[in-house]
Write a protein that holds these residues in place. Structure first.
Motif, PDB file in Angstrom:
ATOM      1  N   LYS A 151     171.541  32.786  -0.267  1.00 44.60           N
ATOM      2  CA  LYS A 151     171.910  32.586  -1.551  1.00 44.60           C
ATOM      3  C   LYS A 151     171.711  31.275  -1.212  1.00 44.60           C
ATOM      4  N   LEU A 152     171.842  30.107   0.095  1.00 42.84           N
ATOM      5  CA  LEU A 152     171.215  28.979   0.198  1.00 42.84           C
ATOM      6  C   LEU A 152     170.119  29.162   1.636  1.00 42.84           C
ATOM      7  N   ARG A 153     169.252  27.934   0.334  1.00 47.34           N
ATOM      8  CA  ARG A 153     167.865  27.063   0.549  1.00 47.34           C
ATOM      9  C   ARG A 153     168.404  25.923   1.601  1.00 47.34           C
ATOM     10  N   LEU A 154     167.407  25.659   2.229  1.00 43.29           N
ATOM     11  CA  LEU A 154     167.752  24.072   2.992  1.00 43.29           C
ATOM     12  C   LEU A 154     166.429  24.054   2.507  1.00 43.29           C
ATOM     13  N   ARG A 155     165.964  22.530   2.702  1.00 43.62           N
ATOM     14  CA  ARG A 155     165.053  22.181   2.438  1.00 43.62           C
ATOM     15  C   ARG A 155     165.006  19.838   3.045  1.00 43.62           C
ATOM     16  N   ASN A 156     163.745  19.822   4.214  1.00 45.30           N
ATOM     17  CA  ASN A 156     163.826  18.882   4.802  1.00 45.30           C
ATOM     18  C   ASN A 156     162.258  19.001   4.014  1.00 45.30           C
ATOM     19  N   SER A 157     162.310  16.428   3.519  1.00 44.38           N
ATOM     20  CA  SER A 157     160.600  15.853   3.376  1.00 44.38           C
ATOM     21  C   SER A 157     161.081  15.246   4.720  1.00 44.38           C
ATOM     22  N   ILE A 158     159.668  14.579   5.329  1.00 45.20           N
ATOM     23  CA  ILE A 158     159.442  13.327   5.449  1.00 45.20           C
ATOM     24  C   ILE A 158     158.080  12.644   5.174  1.00 45.20           C
ATOM     25  N   LEU A 159     158.644  11.670   4.785  1.00 43.07           N
ATOM     26  CA  LEU A 159     156.628  10.712   3.600  1.00 43.07           C
ATOM     27  C   LEU A 159     156.812   9.517   4.769  1.00 43.07           C
ATOM     28  N   LYS A 160     155.733   9.201   5.231  1.00 42.69           N
ATOM     29  CA  LYS A 160     154.775   8.174   6.471  1.00 42.69           C
ATOM     30  C   LYS A 160     154.611   7.948   5.764  1.00 42.69           C
ATOM     31  N   ARG A 161     154.428   6.816   5.206  1.00 50.62           N
ATOM     32  CA  ARG A 161     153.160   5.588   4.821  1.00 50.62           C
ATOM     33  C   ARG A 161     152.597   4.718   5.881  1.00 50.62           C
ATOM     34  N   PRO A 162     151.687   4.485   5.600  1.00 49.59           N
ATOM     35  CA  PRO A 162     151.136   3.353   6.670  1.00 49.59           C
ATOM     36  C   PRO A 162     151.116   2.141   6.647  1.00 49.59           C
ATOM     37  N   ASN A 163     151.818   1.525   8.403  1.00 44.48           N
ATOM     38  CA  ASN A 163     152.253   0.403   8.499  1.00 44.48           C
ATOM     39  C   ASN A 163     153.864  -0.154   8.060  1.00 44.48           C
ATOM     40  N   THR A 164     154.533   0.735   6.926  1.00 46.51           N
ATOM     41  CA  THR A 164     155.845   0.720   6.636  1.00 46.51           C
ATOM     42  C   THR A 164     156.724   1.224   7.107  1.00 46.51           C
ATOM     43  N   PHE A 165     157.605   1.914   6.272  1.00 45.68           N
ATOM     44  CA  PHE A 165     158.877   3.034   7.195  1.00 45.68           C
ATOM     45  C   PHE A 165     158.643   4.279   6.539  1.00 45.68           C
ATOM     46  N   ASN A 166     159.069   5.166   6.776  1.00 44.10           N
ATOM     47  CA  ASN A 166     159.343   6.741   6.586  1.00 44.10           C
ATOM     48  C   ASN A 166     160.358   6.311   6.255  1.00 44.10           C
ATOM     49  N   THR A 167     160.158   7.807   4.851  1.00 42.70           N
ATOM     50  CA  THR A 167     161.405   8.227   4.406  1.00 42.70           C
ATOM     51  C   THR A 167     161.893   9.563   3.838  1.00 42.70           C
ATOM     52  N   THR A 168     163.027   9.999   4.697  1.00 42.27           N
ATOM     53  CA  THR A 168     163.665  11.512   4.973  1.00 42.27           C
ATOM     54  C   THR A 168     164.567  11.840   4.126  1.00 42.27           C
ATOM     55  N   SER A 169     164.412  12.983   3.651  1.00 46.03           N
ATOM     56  CA  SER A 169     165.533  13.802   2.919  1.00 46.03           C
ATOM     57  C   SER A 169     166.118  14.706   3.228  1.00 46.03           C
ATOM     58  N   PHE A 170     167.198  15.577   2.654  1.00 41.39           N
ATOM     59  CA  PHE A 170     167.646  17.261   2.965  1.00 41.39           C
ATOM     60  C   PHE A 170     167.916  17.326   2.197  1.00 41.39           C
ATOM     61  N   PHE A 171     167.999  18.716   1.699  1.00 38.72           N
ATOM     62  CA  PHE A 171     168.580  19.450   0.450  1.00 38.72           C
ATOM     63  C   PHE A 171     169.157  20.598   1.092  1.00 38.72           C
ATOM     64  N   SER A 172     170.509  20.584   0.366  1.00 38.52           N
ATOM     65  CA  SER A 172     170.665  22.466   0.206  1.00 38.52           C
ATOM     66  C   SER A 172     170.689  22.736  -1.709  1.00 38.52           C
ATOM     67  N   GLU A 173     170.258  24.075  -1.840  1.00 42.64           N
ATOM     68  CA  GLU A 173     170.132  24.258  -2.846  1.00 42.64           C
ATOM     69  C   GLU A 173     171.012  25.687  -2.890  1.00 42.64           C
ATOM     70  N   ILE A 174     171.951  26.429  -3.744  1.00 42.92           N
ATOM     71  CA  ILE A 174     172.045  27.055  -4.092  1.00 42.92           C
ATOM     72  C   ILE A 174     172.457  27.526  -4.827  1.00 42.92           C
ATOM     73  N   ARG A 175     171.854  29.455  -3.865  1.00 39.54           N
ATOM     74  CA  ARG A 175     172.149  30.165  -6.395  1.00 39.54           C
ATOM     75  C   ARG A 175     172.480  30.055  -6.488  1.00 39.54           C
ATOM     76  N   VAL A 176     173.591  30.429  -8.063  1.00 41.08           N
ATOM     77  CA  VAL A 176     174.304  31.130  -8.879  1.00 41.08           C
ATOM     78  C   VAL A 176     173.611  32.360  -9.571  1.00 41.08           C
ATOM     79  N   GLY A 177     174.588  32.774  -9.564  1.00 44.28           N
ATOM     80  CA  GLY A 177     174.922  34.127 -10.159  1.00 44.28           C
ATOM     81  C   GLY A 177     173.566  34.971  -9.603  1.00 44.28           C
ATOM     82  N   ASP A 178     173.293  35.820  -9.919  1.00 42.36           N
ATOM     83  CA  ASP A 178     172.413  37.083  -9.303  1.00 42.36           C
ATOM     84  C   ASP A 178     171.189  36.723  -9.861  1.00 42.36           C
ATOM     85  N   ALA A 179     169.782  37.214  -9.337  1.00 40.78           N
ATOM     86  CA  ALA A 179     168.521  37.035  -9.318  1.00 40.78           C
ATOM     87  C   ALA A 179     168.687  38.428 -10.552  1.00 40.78           C
TER      88      ALA A 179
END
Length: 91
Positions: free
Chosen positions: A63-91
């Motif tokens: 019931k717990l999915r994790l996700r991270n991302s890295i966005l790389k831009r040329p000649n500037t800064f990178n952006t990173t993010s992290f998410f945790s997603e919880i499944r609610v209820g029954d699938a």
């Protein structure tokens, strides 16, 4: 709206391949490469207009999915993010 997503597996390694995506009829389809690591982590890598995006998705539990991302831009800064997603209820 609709999105068409097609995965095309690598003939030599079924754990790697290409994702094709088209969101709007008439738009140019975008492509990304994917691989499934031994830890069952899905890694998706794409590049468009000089931007590089790498996303990792995995399940810490049924019931717990994790996700991270890295966005790389040329000649500037990178952006990173992290998410945790919880499944609610029954699938």
């Amino acid at each position: 709206g609709t999105t068409v997503l097609v995965s095309v597996a690598n003939a030599k390694d079924p754990h790697q391949g290409t994702l094709l995506r088209q969101s709007t009829p008439g738009d140019i389809a975008t492509t990304a490469c994917y691989m499934i690591e031994q830890t069952e982590t899905l890694v998706v890598m794409s590049e468009q207009d000089g931007l590089e995006l790498e996303e990792r998705l995995w399940f810490a539990s049924p019931k717990l999915r994790l996700r991270n991302s890295i966005l790389k831009r040329p000649n500037t800064f990178n952006t990173t993010s992290f998410f945790s997603e919880i499944r609610v209820g029954d699938a």
